[in-house]
Design a protein around this motif. Sequence first.
Motif, mmCIF file in Angstrom:
data_model
loop_
_atom_site.group_PDB
_atom_site.id
_atom_site.type_symbol
_atom_site.label_atom_id
_atom_site.label_comp_id
_atom_site.label_asym_id
_atom_site.label_seq_id
_atom_site.Cartn_x
_atom_site.Cartn_y
_atom_site.Cartn_z
ATOM 1 N N ASP A 75 41.260 42.677 34.122
ATOM 2 C CA ASP A 75 40.182 42.363 34.701
ATOM 3 C C ASP A 75 40.292 42.903 36.277
ATOM 4 O O ASP A 75 39.804 42.114 37.170
ATOM 5 N N LEU A 76 40.731 44.114 36.584
ATOM 6 C CA LEU A 76 40.993 44.245 37.869
ATOM 7 C C LEU A 76 39.822 44.409 38.911
ATOM 8 O O LEU A 76 39.802 43.895 39.831
ATOM 9 N N PRO A 77 38.652 44.895 38.206
ATOM 10 C CA PRO A 77 37.286 45.165 39.251
ATOM 11 C C PRO A 77 37.228 43.802 39.586
ATOM 12 O O PRO A 77 36.760 43.574 40.775
ATOM 13 N N TYR A 78 37.135 42.805 38.433
ATOM 14 C CA TYR A 78 36.787 41.349 39.031
ATOM 15 C C TYR A 78 37.687 40.749 39.870
ATOM 16 O O TYR A 78 37.224 40.355 40.776
ATOM 17 N N ARG A 79 39.075 41.262 40.055
ATOM 18 C CA ARG A 79 39.778 40.547 40.893
ATOM 19 C C ARG A 79 39.739 41.039 42.150
ATOM 20 O O ARG A 79 39.988 40.352 43.170
#
Length: 375
Positions: free
Chosen positions: A328-332
Amino acid sequence: MAHLFTPKKVGAYTLTHRVVLAPMTRLRTIQPGDIPSPMMADFYGQRASQGGLEIVEGVSISVPARSYLGAASFYHDGQVEGWKAIANAVHASGGRVFMQLIHGGRQSHVEMTGGVAPVAPSVVPFEGVALTKDGFVPASPHRALGIEEIPGVVEEFRVAAQRAHDAGFDGVELHGANGYLVDQFIQDGTNRRTDAYGGPIENRVRFLRETVEALISVWGAERVGVRISPSGEWGGISDSNPEATFSHVASVLDGYGIAYLHVIEPRIKGDDTLHDDHPPVAVKYLRPHFSGPIIAAGGFDGDSAEAIVASGDADLVAFGRHFSSNPDLPYRLLHKLPLTPYVRAAFWGGDEKHYSDFPAYSPTVETAEETGETA
């Protein structure tokens, strides 16, 4: 993150954010036959986001194009269902997915090429490696492609592009970076030909032009991207004047109106960082020569990604290592949450462990990890 999380039109598609999954060779296909595995569909599905772009790891276009045992390829019908599952997994979360197409050229071994010598524009000895059942081994001696053979290789790119289209992908990316065959033609350290494919840069980009045109014949320009690595060092590649060479490459590609130009910064060599504190340079001198979207890749974190998009030098940023361990890199990045460390030992093959088993962010899990407890 005011710039990184704004919409951007990239070719035929409007993305909702600028965080891209970079193509990574992870060696998780089922052998024999390079069959895309269920865990690969899990991996890409987990990293998909609404309006986000993923670029699938280098997919070899034929048996002689292969370099690494376990790497992806798409040249026979038995691979179709596995690739459809990957495209479907990304689409299920609202993402877009391009397939990166590759020919390894001289970076190979006879065990991977079906027993034939690896090919290159010219015979220039180098100390490269390939991955076989015996692990990483020195590359086999290569031979120069005959000029009459080149159209056949271009056709293999076209056929692979058609396969990607039929499997439900959203586009394709030509791998023109990291010292593989397209890059070997571009750079004068590996291209010593004296025919229509060698000598001046206008000739050395001919193979690039022909492969791009083959992909466009299937997809249209707005669904084709190209990856390059100016001053890259992977694969023993070199050029006497990389800035002039790749400025010309960028201008040539700009003329086709392709979806994007994907640029690996020189501070990165494969999965290693060469120069931690080296600022991005490649995209800076390419920007005047390419009017479409530029994806920057290589050693970025959230802050540096935001900065390069804000500067206008790049429009999107591709993440590999951080995306490998943070599905979930974009969210992080958007919420400035802590990142799970990547596991380098799992980069080059293995099973689900440290590949498709990384969890999405959870405050409960993060707190437990910080205190050493088991959630």
